[in-house]
Design an enzyme around this catalytic site. Structure first.
Site, short mmCIF file in Angstrom:
data_model
loop_
_atom_site.label_atom_id
_atom_site.label_comp_id
_atom_site.label_asym_id
_atom_site.label_seq_id
_atom_site.Cartn_x
_atom_site.Cartn_y
_atom_site.Cartn_z
NE ARG A 1 -40.62 14.87 -19.72
CZ ARG A 1 -41.80 14.99 -20.31
NH1 ARG A 1 -42.09 14.22 -21.34
NH2 ARG A 1 -42.70 15.85 -19.88
NE ARG B 1 -37.67 26.60 -27.22
CZ ARG B 1 -38.63 26.67 -26.33
NH1 ARG B 1 -38.68 27.71 -25.52
NH2 ARG B 1 -39.55 25.73 -26.24
NE ARG C 1 -40.14 10.74 -5.61
CZ ARG C 1 -39.88 10.96 -4.32
NH1 ARG C 1 -39.77 9.94 -3.49
NH2 ARG C 1 -39.76 12.19 -3.86
NE ARG D 1 -45.86 21.19 -10.97
CZ ARG D 1 -46.11 20.78 -12.21
NH1 ARG D 1 -45.64 21.47 -13.22
NH2 ARG D 1 -46.83 19.70 -12.44
CD GLU E 1 -47.11 19.12 -8.60
OE1 GLU E 1 -46.14 18.65 -9.22
OE2 GLU E 1 -48.07 19.70 -9.16
CE1 TYR F 1 -44.96 12.64 -16.99
CE2 TYR F 1 -44.55 12.94 -19.33
CZ TYR F 1 -44.95 13.44 -18.11
OH TYR F 1 -45.35 14.75 -18.01
CG ASP G 1 -46.05 14.83 -22.91
OD1 ASP G 1 -45.98 15.04 -21.68
OD2 ASP G 1 -45.10 15.07 -23.69
#
Length: 367
Positions: free
Chosen positions: A170, A174, A247, A278, A298, A346, A348
């Site tokens: 995921r 670049r 999790r 984070r 988090e 999962y 999005d």
């Protein structure tokens, strides 16, 4: 008597409710929490929209889905450009020429590619067997050790060598100076928060908060012709074959009486010895001028039954267990299972909206 009772007011349930309402179906949404929206729920703190269950950034290449949500509420033009801190040094994410320059001092793509190729050479042409091998094949040893290993092992609570390779696929890489995490054509956050989006979807629909469907399943189910269930599939069947693993997360939210804490919406902390993964500074998602700011740390947690499930552990053992529950679900004539918890998947946000739209279309074709 309702045509449908929808269990859960997250995106899947809310989209189903919105679509069924348009078809003049009588719908009741039952929500266990004391608010709508599932994990996309946002709460106002004197003008700042707090993402109560972690950062949610809407992105999609699907114009139909983008138009669908924009017809309901206005979206801003937020672009996700996270940063990472490793040993007190800042790095741009996703992995791009800025990151490669920060790590190696390189200025052109070929230099960066040469370093990565040299660092992944020890694995030859073999197919990566775990997350560590997959990560090194993408960005090399140095960036793996600095920005992936510690973060990922904190997040999943196990060695990167024990994690499947697909998890890291995921992550974009670049060879351009582009800090936009997502490559999707459309990206943004609802002006005024996600709760406004869910409220719009649920307009004209009966909603009851603070009700645990599973504690009174038979009685509640008798009040509708069909049920759309978006909760955990294993819990629906009383953990008959055992619990599916997840999790979990813990959030520590702090208010500060100054306007800017870190200058960016999301900063990852990749050192293994920093307990949180984070820090989110909420005002940068939908920027507003205030004299205060709100940040959330988090912390990843081991999950146990009763904790909030966030990320499914989709390893072979759990997927075999899920197949057993999916087989049980297929025998439930009156109940439709959908959403991330019911599908142990999962999603999005654009994907879950698409799945809900497809589910309603499928329901209508067989009703």
């Amino acid at each position: 008597m309702y045509d449908y009772i929808i269990v859960g007011s997250g995106l899947f349930g809310a989209v189903c409710a919105n679509e069924l309402k348009k078809l003049n179906k009588k719908v009741l949404v039952i929500e266990k929490r004391n608010h709508i929206g599932g994990n996309a729920y946002t709460e106002d703190c004197e003008g700042i929209q707090i993402h109560k269950y972690g950062a949610h950034i809407f992105h999609t290449n699907d114009k139909y889905i983008w138009d669908y949500v924009n017809d309901l509420v206005e979206f801003n033009r937020f672009t996700n450009s996270p940063l990472a801190i490793y040993k007190d040094k800042l790095f741009n994410l996703p992995f791009n020429m800025n990151t490669f320059h920060q790590m190696w001092g390189v200025k052109d793509p070929q230099e960066a590619q040469n370093i990565i190729n040299a660092q992944k050479k020890k694995y030859g042409d073999k197919v990566p067997e775990n997350l560590e091998e997959q990560a090194i094949s993408l960005v090399g040893e140095d960036l793996y050790q600095a920005l992936i290993k510690g973060y990922t092992e904190k997040q999943w609570g196990r060695s990167a060598k024990e994690l499947p390779a697909f998890i890291i696929k995921r992550i974009p890489v670049r060879f351009t100076f582009d800090n936009n995490y997502f490559s999707d054509r459309y990206q943004g956050i609802p002006v005024g928060g996600y709760t406004k989006l869910i409220e719009k979807m649920l307009e004209g629909v009966d909603v009851k908060l603070g009700i645990d469907f599973l504690k009174d399943k038979d009685s509640l189910a008798s009040k509708a012709h069909r049920i759309i269930y978006t909760g955990p599939i294993d819990q629906y069947f009383d953990y008959r074959f055992g619990a599916l693993e997840y999790r979990s997360l813990k959030f520590e939210t702090e208010r500060h009486e100054f306007p800017n804490f870190q200058g960016n919406a999301v900063i990852n902390f990749t050192d293994a010895n920093v307990p949180y993964t984070r820090i989110i500074e909420h005002k940068h998602f939908d920027y507003v001028e205030t004299k205060h700011t709100v940040v959330t740390k988090e912390y990843p947690l081991e999950w146990k039954v009763g904790d909030e499930p966030y990320y499914p552990v989709n390893d072979n053992k759990n997927m075999e267990l899920f197949k057993k529950y999916r087989e049980l679900a297929s025998r439930e004539d009156k109940v439709i299972f959908g959403g991330r918890l019911a599908e142990y998947k999962y999603y999005d946000m654009h994907q879950v909206i698409s799945a809900a739209l497809y589910q309603v279309k499928n329901i209508m074709s067989t009703d």
